[in-house]
Design a protein around this motif. Sequence first.
Motif, short mmCIF file in Angstrom:
data_model
loop_
_atom_site.label_atom_id
_atom_site.label_comp_id
_atom_site.label_asym_id
_atom_site.label_seq_id
_atom_site.Cartn_x
_atom_site.Cartn_y
_atom_site.Cartn_z
N VAL A 1 -2.10 15.19 3.89
CA VAL A 1 -1.76 15.80 4.99
C VAL A 1 -0.94 17.02 4.89
N GLY A 2 0.17 16.86 3.94
CA GLY A 2 0.98 18.12 3.84
C GLY A 2 0.28 19.21 3.11
N VAL A 3 -0.60 19.11 2.11
CA VAL A 3 -1.34 19.88 1.76
C VAL A 3 -2.25 20.61 2.63
N CYS A 4 -2.84 19.74 3.47
CA CYS A 4 -3.74 20.52 4.69
C CYS A 4 -2.93 21.27 5.52
N PHE A 5 -1.62 21.09 5.66
CA PHE A 5 -0.90 21.96 6.65
C PHE A 5 -0.23 22.92 5.96
N TYR B 1 0.72 -1.36 -0.11
CA TYR B 1 -0.09 0.09 0.00
C TYR B 1 0.85 1.19 0.11
N LYS B 2 2.02 1.37 -0.78
CA LYS B 2 3.10 2.29 -0.62
C LYS B 2 2.31 3.67 -1.41
N LYS B 3 1.58 3.39 -2.50
CA LYS B 3 1.08 4.58 -3.22
C LYS B 3 0.02 5.31 -2.42
N GLN B 4 -0.75 4.37 -1.63
CA GLN B 4 -1.96 5.02 -1.13
C GLN B 4 -1.13 5.84 0.17
N LEU B 5 -0.16 5.16 0.84
CA LEU B 5 0.64 5.88 2.12
C LEU B 5 1.22 7.02 1.56
N TYR B 6 1.80 7.34 0.38
CA TYR B 6 2.50 8.39 -0.20
C TYR B 6 1.30 9.51 -0.39
N LEU B 7 0.10 9.04 -1.09
CA LEU B 7 -1.04 9.94 -1.44
C LEU B 7 -1.33 10.31 -0.04
N ALA B 8 -1.56 9.71 1.13
CA ALA B 8 -1.97 10.14 2.08
C ALA B 8 -1.29 11.35 2.98
N LEU B 9 0.12 10.86 2.87
CA LEU B 9 1.00 11.83 3.26
C LEU B 9 1.02 13.15 2.38
N ALA B 10 0.88 13.17 1.28
CA ALA B 10 0.78 14.41 0.54
C ALA B 10 -0.47 15.07 0.92
N PRO C 1 -1.37 25.84 4.55
CA PRO C 1 -1.73 27.31 5.15
C PRO C 1 -1.10 27.58 6.53
N VAL C 2 -0.68 26.60 7.36
CA VAL C 2 -0.45 26.93 8.45
C VAL C 2 1.08 27.11 8.58
N ILE C 3 1.89 26.23 7.47
CA ILE C 3 3.51 26.60 7.37
C ILE C 3 3.84 27.71 6.39
N ILE C 4 3.28 27.85 5.61
CA ILE C 4 3.61 29.28 4.79
C ILE C 4 3.58 30.50 5.45
N PRO C 5 2.82 30.84 6.27
CA PRO C 5 2.96 32.16 6.94
C PRO C 5 4.09 32.25 8.22
N LEU C 6 4.47 30.84 8.41
CA LEU C 6 5.60 30.74 9.38
C LEU C 6 6.88 31.32 8.86
N ILE C 7 7.20 30.90 7.59
CA ILE C 7 8.45 31.20 6.88
C ILE C 7 9.23 32.72 7.06
N PRO C 8 7.98 33.87 6.71
CA PRO C 8 8.58 35.08 6.97
C PRO C 8 8.97 35.52 8.47
N LYS C 9 8.11 34.73 9.41
CA LYS C 9 8.10 35.09 10.78
C LYS C 9 9.50 34.39 11.02
N LEU C 10 9.95 33.33 10.65
CA LEU C 10 11.37 32.81 11.22
C LEU C 10 12.40 33.68 10.65
#
Length: 136
Positions: free
Chosen positions: A13-17, A2-11, A19-28
Amino acid sequence: MYKKQLYLALAGVGVCFLPVIIPLIPKLGAYAEAERLKATEGLERKRIEERAKTSDALYEAGVMPTTRSLRITNYFDSSKRNPRPDTTLYQDDEIVDVFDASGRCIGRIEEGIWKWKYKAKEICKSVQNTKPVRRK
């Protein structure tokens, strides 16, 4: 299996996060800059405190720091503009040679009086020019 499904699920989750990660980059970057400024300000404050301690120790000992030359770094020798340095900083018995930013003699402070080489002749005849100011 089930590797393809696992990678697709991680992708997903990454897309969901994103909006949270992008605004942090300038703040860093801003945080790193603020920390750097704090460090340099702390260093400057320590230097100022050390200078104050040295000045107080000299004052208590009755020793006056003497300077025999003064360099005006924002002035280049010109007969049209008199730099008029502050003479109140020096004692009446001090003789201070004054140089411009290129290291050429432009005058002397004697007995608390500014003597410019274009008004008082023979002032800079016996004075050796200094090295010019190097800016990085």
